[in-house]
Design a protein around this motif. Structure first.
Motif, PDB file in Angstrom:
ATOM      1  N   ALA A 265       0.821  -1.216   0.000  1.00  0.00           N
ATOM      2  CA  ALA A 265       0.000   0.000   0.000  1.00  0.00           C
ATOM      3  C   ALA A 265       0.856   1.268   0.000  1.00  0.00           C
ATOM      4  CB  ALA A 265      -0.938   0.005   1.203  1.00  0.00           C
ATOM      5  N   GLY A 266       1.910   1.254  -0.799  1.00  0.00           N
ATOM      6  CA  GLY A 266       2.784   2.424  -0.907  1.00  0.00           C
ATOM      7  C   GLY A 266       3.937   2.443   0.069  1.00  0.00           C
ATOM      8  N   LEU A 267       3.929   1.584   1.085  1.00  0.00           N
ATOM      9  CA  LEU A 267       5.033   1.485   2.034  1.00  0.00           C
ATOM     10  C   LEU A 267       6.119   0.596   1.439  1.00  0.00           C
ATOM     11  CD1 LEU A 267       2.896   0.838   5.251  1.00  0.00           C
ATOM     12  CD2 LEU A 267       3.867   3.019   4.520  1.00  0.00           C
ATOM     13  N   THR A 268       7.385   0.945   1.690  1.00  0.00           N
ATOM     14  CA  THR A 268       8.490   0.162   1.141  1.00  0.00           C
ATOM     15  C   THR A 268       9.465  -0.259   2.245  1.00  0.00           C
ATOM     16  OG1 THR A 268       9.996   2.027   0.735  1.00  0.00           O
ATOM     17  CG2 THR A 268       8.323   1.568  -0.956  1.00  0.00           C
ATOM     18  N   LYS A 269      10.437  -1.094   1.849  1.00  0.00           N
ATOM     19  CA  LYS A 269      11.429  -1.600   2.806  1.00  0.00           C
ATOM     20  C   LYS A 269      12.653  -0.693   2.907  1.00  0.00           C
ATOM     21  CE  LYS A 269      12.199  -5.709   1.194  1.00  0.00           C
ATOM     22  NZ  LYS A 269      12.740  -7.086   1.206  1.00  0.00           N
ATOM     23  N   LYS A 270      12.588   0.481   2.330  1.00  0.00           N
ATOM     24  CA  LYS A 270      13.731   1.387   2.342  1.00  0.00           C
ATOM     25  C   LYS A 270      14.186   1.664   3.778  1.00  0.00           C
ATOM     26  CE  LYS A 270      15.248   5.936   0.733  1.00  0.00           C
ATOM     27  NZ  LYS A 270      14.863   7.181   0.035  1.00  0.00           N
ATOM     28  N   ASN A 271      15.474   1.468   4.011  1.00  0.00           N
ATOM     29  CA  ASN A 271      16.096   1.701   5.329  1.00  0.00           C
ATOM     30  C   ASN A 271      15.460   0.863   6.437  1.00  0.00           C
ATOM     31  OD1 ASN A 271      17.777   3.702   4.172  1.00  0.00           O
ATOM     32  ND2 ASN A 271      16.206   5.257   4.478  1.00  0.00           N
ATOM     33  N   LEU A 272      14.922  -0.302   6.070  1.00  0.00           N
ATOM     34  CA  LEU A 272      14.327  -1.185   7.070  1.00  0.00           C
ATOM     35  C   LEU A 272      14.890  -2.594   6.871  1.00  0.00           C
ATOM     36  CD1 LEU A 272      12.262  -1.269   9.397  1.00  0.00           C
ATOM     37  CD2 LEU A 272      10.524  -1.956   7.714  1.00  0.00           C
ATOM     38  N   PRO A 273      15.986  -2.918   7.567  1.00  0.00           N
ATOM     39  CA  PRO A 273      16.617  -4.232   7.404  1.00  0.00           C
ATOM     40  C   PRO A 273      15.691  -5.359   7.863  1.00  0.00           C
ATOM     41  CG  PRO A 273      18.099  -2.679   8.501  1.00  0.00           C
ATOM     42  CD  PRO A 273      16.739  -2.040   8.472  1.00  0.00           C
ATOM     43  N   ARG A 274      15.960  -6.547   7.368  1.00  0.00           N
ATOM     44  CA  ARG A 274      15.173  -7.726   7.725  1.00  0.00           C
ATOM     45  C   ARG A 274      15.171  -7.935   9.240  1.00  0.00           C
ATOM     46  NH1 ARG A 274      12.558  -9.557   3.743  1.00  0.00           N
ATOM     47  NH2 ARG A 274      14.196 -10.568   2.535  1.00  0.00           N
ATOM     48  N   GLY A 275      13.983  -8.141   9.793  1.00  0.00           N
ATOM     49  CA  GLY A 275      13.849  -8.363  11.231  1.00  0.00           C
ATOM     50  C   GLY A 275      13.660  -7.096  12.037  1.00  0.00           C
ATOM     51  N   ASN A 276      13.774  -5.931  11.394  1.00  0.00           N
ATOM     52  CA  ASN A 276      13.612  -4.652  12.087  1.00  0.00           C
ATOM     53  C   ASN A 276      12.220  -4.079  11.858  1.00  0.00           C
ATOM     54  OD1 ASN A 276      16.355  -5.143  12.428  1.00  0.00           O
ATOM     55  ND2 ASN A 276      16.906  -3.002  12.259  1.00  0.00           N
ATOM     56  N   TRP A 277      11.843  -3.119  12.701  1.00  0.00           N
ATOM     57  CA  TRP A 277      10.541  -2.452  12.588  1.00  0.00           C
ATOM     58  C   TRP A 277      10.725  -0.950  12.750  1.00  0.00           C
ATOM     59  CZ3 TRP A 277       9.268   0.628  16.661  1.00  0.00           C
ATOM     60  CH2 TRP A 277       9.878   0.364  17.892  1.00  0.00           C
ATOM     61  N   ARG A 278       9.691  -0.215  12.344  1.00  0.00           N
ATOM     62  CA  ARG A 278       9.667   1.232  12.569  1.00  0.00           C
ATOM     63  C   ARG A 278       8.213   1.684  12.651  1.00  0.00           C
ATOM     64  NH1 ARG A 278       8.042   4.279   8.287  1.00  0.00           N
ATOM     65  NH2 ARG A 278       8.122   3.379   6.181  1.00  0.00           N
ATOM     66  N   ALA A 279       8.001   2.822  13.294  1.00  0.00           N
ATOM     67  CA  ALA A 279       6.661   3.418  13.356  1.00  0.00           C
ATOM     68  C   ALA A 279       6.405   4.192  12.064  1.00  0.00           C
ATOM     69  CB  ALA A 279       6.552   4.343  14.562  1.00  0.00           C
TER      70      ALA A 279
END
Length: 291
Positions: A265-279
């Motif tokens: 839905a428009g969200l990407t994995k940019k700057n989000l390594p595998r196993g990590n999360w962000r708000a």
């Protein structure tokens, strides 16, 4: 999709019979309506009475219940109509009832308080499950976000242990229900790894749509990924069911080695390594609500 995530690909979703890409026609501008002369305002007719202002702190009862995480607004209406909701000790069955600051709301026997809506995006690794009903020896995705929030979060949709990539968590029950609907039209992009090269004729067939149990599934885009073997495929579609991605290729005789959701839905994995999360950011939340 980039080299790793399938963003750079040769799309076949808009090809003619010769395999050459066709352009999209631009919509014609709407004809401007002829302006009308302004009507004269007479002083004989009194101005309309001003509408009473509604206090911004008041909130509809069903929304109050949904904001507490108890259930969705639609289910809240059912509880209200059934007489299972009290405000300040009185049973409320009125649709549209407004809760005021300081009111005590009792839902199905328990006092509830709205909690702040939170939205957490996880880049899910392999061998984690989203279901508590799966093998108890299998690790659960909630282990990975346990420090993200004190709120009671739920995953939007499900992923099997072998599927990786973007998974969204929230306590916003309306959003959970919205993105779980079969007719939900937000785009998802996957990078799929196959056991053998995908034949071009099969790629073309998939691009034209696939039938499952008399239901037609349409694919927005599908392509080989640049500078990768033809076992690496990028596919964009709108179904909320991840299992459909595997079913598409299995229908043509391919074994799916890996499915990685690189966009949701428009969200990407940019700057989000595998196993990590962000708000999510405020703008991202707004964008999700507009789907």
């Amino acid at each position: 999709m980039n080299k790793k995530e399938g963003s750079n690909r040769k799309s076949t979703s808009n090809r003619n019979t010769k395999g050459k890409p066709t352009g999209f026609s631009k919509p014609k501008p709407a004809m401007a309506k002829r302006s009308q002369k302004p009507k004269k305002v007479t002083t004989d007719t009194p101005p309309p009475a001003a509408k009473p202002k509604v206090k911004s702190d008041d909130i509809r009862l069903n929304k109050y219940i949904a904001n507490s995480g108890a259930c969705s607004r639609r289910d809240a209406d059912i509880y209200i109509q059934s007489g299972n909701v009290k405000v300040n000790g009185e049973v409320i069955i009125e649709m549209g009832y407004k809760v005021k600051p300081g009111d005590v709301v009792n839902f199905d026997g328990a006092t509830i308080v709205p909690e702040k809506k939170e939205y957490i995006l996880l880049n899910k690794p392999k061998n984690f499950t989203t279901s508590v009903e799966d093998d108890r020896d299998m690790r659960n995705v909630f282990e990975l976000i346990k420090n993200a929030s004190q709120a009671k979060l739920q995953a939007i949709g499900r992923m099997d242990k072998n599927t990786t990539g973007l998974l969204l968590f929230t306590n916003d029950t309306d959003m959970i229900r919205k993105f779980g609907l079969p007719n939900q039209k937000s785009p998802k992009i996957y990078q799929v790894s196959l056991d053998k090269n995908l034949k071009f004729e099969d790629l073309e067939k998939i691009a034209g749509g696939i039938s499952f149990d008399e239901h037609r599934l349409y694919v927005d885009e599908i392509s080989y990924i640049d500078d990768q073997p033809k076992t690496e495929i990028g596919i964009k579609l709108r179904t909320p069911n991840v299992k459909v991605v595997r079913a598409i290729f299995e229908k043509f005789g391919y074994d799916v080695i890996k499915v990685d959701r690189v966009s949701f839905a428009g969200l990407t994995k940019k700057n989000l390594p595998r196993g990590n999360w962000r708000a999510l950011t405020e703008q991202e939340i707004i964008n999700l609500k507009n789907f």
